[in-house]
Design a protein around this motif. Structure first.
Motif, mmCIF file in Angstrom:
data_model
loop_
_atom_site.group_PDB
_atom_site.id
_atom_site.type_symbol
_atom_site.label_atom_id
_atom_site.label_comp_id
_atom_site.label_asym_id
_atom_site.label_seq_id
_atom_site.Cartn_x
_atom_site.Cartn_y
_atom_site.Cartn_z
ATOM 1 N N LEU A 1 0.830 -1.210 0.000
ATOM 2 C CA LEU A 1 0.000 0.000 0.000
ATOM 3 C C LEU A 1 0.864 1.259 0.000
ATOM 4 N N LEU A 2 1.940 1.246 0.771
ATOM 5 C CA LEU A 2 2.847 2.399 0.807
ATOM 6 C C LEU A 2 3.517 2.606 -0.552
ATOM 7 N N LEU A 3 3.900 1.514 -1.210
ATOM 8 C CA LEU A 3 4.523 1.619 -2.528
ATOM 9 C C LEU A 3 3.554 2.159 -3.582
ATOM 10 N N ALA A 4 2.276 1.842 -3.442
ATOM 11 C CA ALA A 4 1.270 2.272 -4.420
ATOM 12 C C ALA A 4 0.756 3.687 -4.158
ATOM 13 N N LEU A 5 1.122 4.259 -3.040
ATOM 14 C CA LEU A 5 0.559 5.540 -2.617
ATOM 15 C C LEU A 5 0.785 6.665 -3.628
ATOM 16 N N GLU A 6 1.982 6.816 -4.137
ATOM 17 C CA GLU A 6 2.249 7.897 -5.094
ATOM 18 C C GLU A 6 1.424 7.734 -6.365
ATOM 19 N N ASP A 7 1.301 6.495 -6.852
ATOM 20 C CA ASP A 7 0.491 6.271 -8.052
ATOM 21 C C ASP A 7 -0.973 6.610 -7.789
ATOM 22 N N GLU A 8 -1.476 6.241 -6.620
ATOM 23 C CA GLU A 8 -2.869 6.552 -6.281
ATOM 24 C C GLU A 8 -3.106 8.052 -6.228
ATOM 25 N N ARG A 9 -2.135 8.794 -5.743
ATOM 26 C CA ARG A 9 -2.278 10.250 -5.626
ATOM 27 C C ARG A 9 -2.366 10.924 -7.001
ATOM 28 N N LYS A 10 -1.817 10.303 -8.031
ATOM 29 C CA LYS A 10 -1.886 10.857 -9.387
ATOM 30 C C LYS A 10 -3.306 10.837 -9.949
ATOM 31 N N ASN A 11 -4.178 10.015 -9.384
ATOM 32 C CA ASN A 11 -5.555 9.913 -9.885
ATOM 33 C C ASN A 11 -6.348 11.199 -9.696
ATOM 34 N N GLU A 12 -5.866 12.071 -8.849
ATOM 35 C CA GLU A 12 -6.535 13.359 -8.629
ATOM 36 C C GLU A 12 -6.729 14.107 -9.946
ATOM 37 N N LYS A 13 -5.757 13.993 -10.839
ATOM 38 C CA LYS A 13 -5.780 14.747 -12.094
ATOM 39 C C LYS A 13 -6.913 14.334 -13.026
ATOM 40 N N VAL A 14 -7.406 13.123 -12.899
ATOM 41 C CA VAL A 14 -8.416 12.645 -13.852
ATOM 42 C C VAL A 14 -9.818 12.513 -13.248
ATOM 43 N N CYS A 15 -9.984 12.926 -12.016
ATOM 44 C CA CYS A 15 -11.311 12.853 -11.398
ATOM 45 C C CYS A 15 -12.107 14.125 -11.670
ATOM 46 N N ASP A 16 -13.425 14.000 -11.666
ATOM 47 C CA ASP A 16 -14.311 15.135 -11.939
ATOM 48 C C ASP A 16 -14.247 16.190 -10.847
ATOM 49 N N PHE A 17 -14.160 15.751 -9.604
ATOM 50 C CA PHE A 17 -14.117 16.660 -8.467
ATOM 51 C C PHE A 17 -13.005 16.239 -7.526
#
Length: 188
Positions: A153-169
Motif C-alpha cells: 500500500l505504501l509503494l502504491a501511494l504515489e500512483d494513487e495520488r496521481k488519480n486526482e488529475k483525472v477525477c471530476d471533483f
C-alpha cells in the motif's frame, strides 16, 4: 490513449441530476472513502453499493467472498480488479438495482473501476478524496494487516495520488464534517 483521456478527463463543475448519479469515491488508502460513503448512506443521501472482495479485513463495507467464490462469479461483474493480492468487483445486478432507486449511489473504486463505469454509463461522477501524504501513510501504518500488505500500500501511494488529475471533483479531506459538507453540496 485518446479514448481513455476522453472518458476520464474532468468536464464538470456541477452535477446535473444528483438523484440519478453514480458517485465514485477515489483516493489513496487512508482517505476515509468507505467511511464517507457509509455515513452519507446512513444519513439518507443515497445508497452505498458494496463492492465484492476477497479481502477479509473489509467485512463492514464490502461483501466478502473466498477467491474461489469470486472467480466462479467473475462473469457477473461489471468491473473487477486485483489490488494488493485481493480481488475486487462490482456486481451488475446490484448496480442495476441501486440505480433504479432514483437516489444517488455511492461506491468506493479504484481508477480502473471508474473508467469501466464511465465507458458504459453517462451518469458517473468521480470524486477524489484528497489527503496529505503523511495522513495517508499514517492510516496505512495503523491498519491491522500484515506488514507485506502495508508495504504494498505504501509503494502504491504515489500512483494513487496521481488519480486526482483525472477525477471530476477533488474534495480535500480536512475533517469528516467538512468533507461531508462539500460532498453534500454536489448532492443538492
Amino acid at each position: 490513449i485518446q479514448l481513455i483521456y476522453a472518458i476520464m478527463m474532468p468536464s464538470k463543475n456541477t452535477v446535473s441530476n444528483p438523484n440519478e448519479t453514480f458517485f465514485c469515491f477515489v483516493g489513496p488508502t487512508g482517505s476515509h472513502k468507505n467511511e464517507i460513503a457509509s455515513i452519507l448512506t446512513r444519513q439518507g443521501y443515497g445508497s452505498m453499493l458494496r463492492t465484492i472482495t476477497t479481502d477479509q479485513t473489509k467485512k463492514e463495507t464490502h461483501m466478502v467472498l473466498t477467491k474461489e467464490q469470486f472467480l466462479a462469479r467473475e462473469d457477473s461483474f461489471i468491473e473487477k480488479t486485483v489490488y494488493g493480492g485481493e480481488y475486487y468487483g462490482m456486481d451488475k445486478s446490484c448496480l442495476s438495482y441501486a440505480m433504479s432507486t432514483h437516489k444517488p449511489v455511492f461506491a468506493v473504486l479504484d481508477i480502473c473501476g471508474v473508467m469501466a463505469l464511465k465507458s458504459r454509463y453517462r451518469n458517473v461522477v468521480s470524486c477524489y478524496i484528497k489527503t496529505d501524504k503523511e495522513t495517508s501513510m499514517r492510516g496505512i501504518l495503523k491498519k491491522d494487516i500484515p506488514i507485506e500488505k502495508k508495504a504494498n500500500l505504501l509503494l502504491a501511494l504515489e500512483d494513487e495520488r496521481k488519480n486526482e488529475k483525472v477525477c471530476d471533483f477533488v474534495i480535500p479531506y480536512v475533517t469528516m464534517e467538512n468533507t461531508l459538507n462539500e460532498i453534500k453540496k454536489l448532492l443538492s
